[in-house]
Motif scaffolding. Structure first.
Motif, PDB file in Angstrom:
ATOM      1  N   ILE A   1      83.134  63.201  46.345  1.00 43.83           N
ATOM      2  CA  ILE A   1      82.219  64.343  46.143  1.00 43.83           C
ATOM      3  C   ILE A   1      81.551  64.265  44.763  1.00 43.83           C
ATOM      4  O   ILE A   1      80.364  64.531  44.614  1.00 43.83           O
ATOM      5  CB  ILE A   1      82.998  65.680  46.279  1.00 43.83           C
ATOM      6  CG1 ILE A   1      83.516  65.880  47.705  1.00 43.83           C
ATOM      7  CG2 ILE A   1      82.160  66.869  45.828  1.00 43.83           C
ATOM      8  CD1 ILE A   1      82.474  66.155  48.743  1.00 43.83           C
ATOM      9  N   ALA A   2      82.339  63.885  43.742  1.00 44.03           N
ATOM     10  CA  ALA A   2      81.821  63.929  42.368  1.00 44.03           C
ATOM     11  C   ALA A   2      81.142  62.636  41.916  1.00 44.03           C
ATOM     12  O   ALA A   2      80.414  62.639  40.931  1.00 44.03           O
ATOM     13  CB  ALA A   2      82.953  64.272  41.397  1.00 44.03           C
TER      14      ALA A   2
ATOM     15  N   SER B   1      80.166  67.809  35.659  1.00 45.23           N
ATOM     16  CA  SER B   1      80.372  66.544  36.374  1.00 45.23           C
ATOM     17  C   SER B   1      79.212  65.577  36.129  1.00 45.23           C
ATOM     18  O   SER B   1      79.415  64.364  36.100  1.00 45.23           O
ATOM     19  CB  SER B   1      80.581  66.791  37.869  1.00 45.23           C
ATOM     20  OG  SER B   1      79.556  67.612  38.373  1.00 45.23           O
TER      21      SER B   1
ATOM     22  N   LEU C   1      79.366  61.714  35.132  1.00 39.50           N
ATOM     23  CA  LEU C   1      78.699  60.699  35.960  1.00 39.50           C
ATOM     24  C   LEU C   1      77.812  59.803  35.094  1.00 39.50           C
ATOM     25  O   LEU C   1      77.752  58.590  35.294  1.00 39.50           O
ATOM     26  CB  LEU C   1      77.869  61.394  37.041  1.00 39.50           C
ATOM     27  CG  LEU C   1      77.068  60.520  38.004  1.00 39.50           C
ATOM     28  CD1 LEU C   1      77.992  59.664  38.865  1.00 39.50           C
ATOM     29  CD2 LEU C   1      76.188  61.378  38.913  1.00 39.50           C
TER      30      LEU C   1
ATOM     31  N   GLU D   1      77.856  66.508  42.193  1.00 37.66           N
ATOM     32  CA  GLU D   1      77.901  65.373  41.260  1.00 37.66           C
ATOM     33  C   GLU D   1      77.317  65.748  39.898  1.00 37.66           C
ATOM     34  O   GLU D   1      77.509  65.040  38.926  1.00 37.66           O
ATOM     35  CB  GLU D   1      77.224  64.136  41.847  1.00 37.66           C
ATOM     36  CG  GLU D   1      75.809  64.323  42.337  1.00 37.66           C
ATOM     37  CD  GLU D   1      75.732  64.688  43.813  1.00 37.66           C
ATOM     38  OE1 GLU D   1      76.490  65.565  44.265  1.00 37.66           O
ATOM     39  OE2 GLU D   1      74.882  64.097  44.519  1.00 37.66           O
TER      40      GLU D   1
ATOM     41  N   LEU E   1      80.072  70.660  39.436  1.00 37.01           N
ATOM     42  CA  LEU E   1      81.131  70.438  40.426  1.00 37.01           C
ATOM     43  C   LEU E   1      81.542  71.693  41.177  1.00 37.01           C
ATOM     44  O   LEU E   1      81.747  71.649  42.385  1.00 37.01           O
ATOM     45  CB  LEU E   1      82.363  69.848  39.719  1.00 37.01           C
ATOM     46  CG  LEU E   1      83.513  69.455  40.640  1.00 37.01           C
ATOM     47  CD1 LEU E   1      83.116  68.274  41.515  1.00 37.01           C
ATOM     48  CD2 LEU E   1      84.770  69.130  39.835  1.00 37.01           C
TER      49      LEU E   1
END
Lengths: 260, 449
Positions: free
Chosen positions: A95-96, B29, B33, B329, B332
């Protein structure tokens, strides 16, 4: 005395709701029937009525459960499919981290190659994406229809498989391993409130790592209330054949189609 | 510039201003990323400490993307109010934070801050700081009506439809109006980004507004070039819309440049029905630059602030962050979305924008309707100009959930807020609202037929 069971509210057609008893219900319902929006839901004070509130919760629960769903062993066994994993270790990571969901694990790379020792013209495979439920419900109907039609027209199709925690971008890596001219992934879409089993087909000619998004062709909304899976399979077969013959996909293919 | 500090006996050193800004962010998040987030909680606080000692001048002189490389940076720097900047330049970020939260902050000083400074101030604030700081920054704007006055909470009526069917859209509009939604704008996100389809919807929205004499604005949120084409061919509109990003590269991925936005503004001023000078509508959202690989290694809060620096150049009527649309992403869960919503609203207001918020979430985020109801209450307390109104919060076209028609009505009653005055009179004259509460016609879309 026998009790009347509580109705399954998920089966109710919301476009027929009229909790408001408006001043001109007939005139309003003509327009209201033309939208799936949650209208005529009424209010208590300025909050939702219990019935509409609970239906919303039910629909959201279905969407959440679809996101968290996993491809089951029963599904794999019944269809003789092998499953391989991306570099995501858990669904939470999937999901992340969309970047890891595009990359295949070493096991997956080796497994996909071993499954397909002979070259093929087209590779069709399944990926759970954001709804494994969509794949279990629609995946095989589309895949088998497409495969049969491609083979009937003389194209060879690679042995299908499933990718867990997979994004659309796994396609580039699969294509580089199998060297199939046409590669297509059937993948679970992000669930909406009304639909938790919608699938998309993404395909490209000569997919390679680093290729542009505009090289992809997509058929979305494959589910019971959208394009039915078998019908989508026939449509997809025609599209993949055209890609193979024209050596084009995405915007380039659309431009060629528009010229006709 | 001091770029390192000791904390609990350990030395924390940062590469440059961009590194300090990124690591001083609350957890997101999207920053993880991008590989630029603080590694742990102590490093995050160390970065905040270093940031608190940098001056407004330090940060203004080190923009997130170099001036020569980026049109957004050039606009942000060239637009600075020199006298306001001179008053603030020597303050450390810690001092700036205290000035903004003190009782004698002058909202006009915001014009002397670069977006990066607004982002830095937000990074040194807790949620209540963001709410309270923003609550005293009223920003008004005028198109056909005026938004943003103290005590006013407006809403956008968002009647989206999976195939842009004019009758289906009309049903949603009529019901929304009956709940008191639509004073900011009646604005549809179209499925079909074609001149013909956009014109047809604009025509229908205009018919509704003319027929019932509704004091509000209309807009169809297609690509700005499509809207301009429709307007040039005679379609009615009040506002021209565009999604924007915090870098030139990000804007190019949306297919726009500053020149195009200015051309659109001139067109709307020439052909529109605005009484005031505010004729544009912008949407933003943390993470969109990273998503377009146009973030230049900069964190998503700073890039978001740069959207506002770009936006203020064009005097918009509406700006809103679509805070939870982008997905897990980048944000979160509920905690991250709520934080981002408060940051965005504060930064926008500080920089002088008439900010609203699409408090929303997608089904693959760890958030639900109650979470965005929380955000809406917090932001309404912070003086947010407007929210979205979607039938029960379920957008049947975009496939995400936002605030519902009912929520606008509740927020007004809960916090003693009112619609835009002309719209409130209209609601009362039509019998949809009386003495600050609902009537037997509230919720009845058929009442206008």
């Amino acid at each position: 005395m026998k009790e009347t069971p509580i109705i399954d509210i998920s089966t109710e057609d919301m476009t027929k709701w009229d909790f408001i008893k408006g001043v001109k219900p007939a005139e309003f319902s003509v327009m209201r029937k033309k939208t799936p929006a949650r209208l005529a839901i009424g209010h208590t004070g300025t909050r939702y009525l219990t019935h509409a509130y609970l239906r919303f919760l039910a629909d959201h629960a279905a969407a959440k459960d679809a996101v968290n769903s996993e491809i089951s062993d029963e599904f794999l066994l019944a269809n003789g499919l092998k499953i391989f994993q991306t570099q995501c270790r858990t669904r939470e990571e999937y999901i992340a981290r969309p970047d890891l969901g595009r990359l295949l694990s070493d096991n997956a790379k080796a497994g996909i190659a071993a499954l397909n020792p002979k070259p093929a013209d087209v590779c069709l495979y399944l990926a759970d994406g954001l709804s494994a439920k969509a794949i279990e419900k629609n995946g095989m109907d589309t895949l088998l229809t497409t495969k049969a039609e491609l083979e009937a027209s003389g194209l060879t199709v690679a042995q299908p498989f499933v990718i867990r925690y997979g994004r659309v971008g796994t396609m580039e890596w699969v294509s580089e391993i199998l060297k199939t001219p046409v590669t297509c992934v059937l993948i679970g879409e992000r669930p909406g409130l009304g639909v938790d089993d919608s699938m998309s087909a993404y395909a490209a000619y000569g997919a390679a790592v680093g290729m542009s998004e505009s090289q992809r062709t997509v058929i979305s909304n494959i589910h019971g209330k959208g394009t039915p899976a078998v019908e989508a399979g026939a449509w997809l077969a025609d599209l993949l054949k055209e890609m193979f013959e024209t050596r084009l996909s995405g915007i380039a293919l659309r431009e060629k189609q528009n010229l006709k | 510039m001091k770029l390192k500090t000791q904390l609990f006996g350990k030395t924390y050193a940062f590469k440059d201003v961009i590194d300090v800004l990124a690591k001083a962010n609350e957890p997101k998040s999207g920053d993880a990323l991008a590989g630029i987030a603080a590694e742990n909680a102590k490093e995050r606080v160390a970065a905040k400490i270093v940031l608190s000692e940098l001056t407004v001048k330090d940060i203004a002189e080190h923009p997130a993307v170099p001036y020569e490389q980026d049109e957004v940076t050039r606009i942000c720097i060239d637009d600075l109010d020199k006298s306001a900047y001179d008053q603030l330049a020597g303050l450390t970020m810690g001092e700036l934070r205290e000035r903004i939260l003190s009782d004698d902050w002058d909202a006009k000083l915001g014009k002397g801050l670069t977006p990066e400074c607004a982002a830095a101030a937000a990074k040194l604030m807790g949620n209540m700081d963001l709410i309270y700081g923003a609550s005293r920054l009223r920003v008004t704007a005028t198109c056909k009506t005026t938004i943003g006055e103290k005590g006013v909470l407006a809403s956008r009526l968002q009647p989206n439809h999976p195939s842009d069917d004019p009758d289906g859209i009309t049903a949603s509009v009529l019901e929304g109006l009956s709940y008191g939604v639509g004073d900011a704008v009646i604005g549809l996100n179209p499925v079909n980004d074609t001149t013909a389809s956009v014109s047809a919807v604009l025509k229908r929205l205009d018919e509704i507004v003319q027929k019932f004499d509704i004091p509000t604005q209309i807009c169809v949120l297609a690509h700005i070039t499509t809207q301009m084409d429709a307007v040039k061919k005679g379609a009615p509109t009040d506002l021209l819309f565009q999604s924007i990003a915090g870098s030139e590269k990000g804007n190019l991925s949306f297919g726009i440049t500053a020149g195009m936005i200015e051309e659109a503004r001139q067109l709307a001023l020439r052909t529109g029905r605005a009484k005031g000078k505010n004729v544009l509508y912008f949407e933003t959202g943390q993470g969109s630059e990273l998503s377009a690989e146009a973030h230049h290694g900069v964190d998503q809060v700073t890039m978001e602030a740069r959207c506002y620096g770009f936006a203020r150049h064009f005097d918009p009527f509406l700006v809103n962050t679509v805070v939870g649309f982008i997905g897990p992403e980048y944000l979160l869960d509920a905690k991250q979305v709520i934080r981002a919503g408060l940051e965005d609203h504060f930064m926008g207001k500080l920089l002088g924008l008439p900010m609203g918020c699409d408090a929303c979430y997608t089904n693959h985020m760890y958030a639900d309707q109650s979470d965005i109801e929380n955000l809406a209450v917090l932001l309404a307390s912070a003086g947010c100009n407007f929210f979205m109104g979607v039938p029960q919060g379920d957008d049947v076209m975009l496939g995400y959930q936002s605030t519902g028609y009912h929520d606008t009505a509740v927020l007004r009653r809960l916090l003693g807020l009112r619609p835009i005055p002309e719209f409130e009179s209209w609601l009362e004259n039509r019998g949809f609202w009386k003495n600050g509460g609902p009537t037997r016609l509230t919720g009845d879309g058929s009442a206008l037929l």
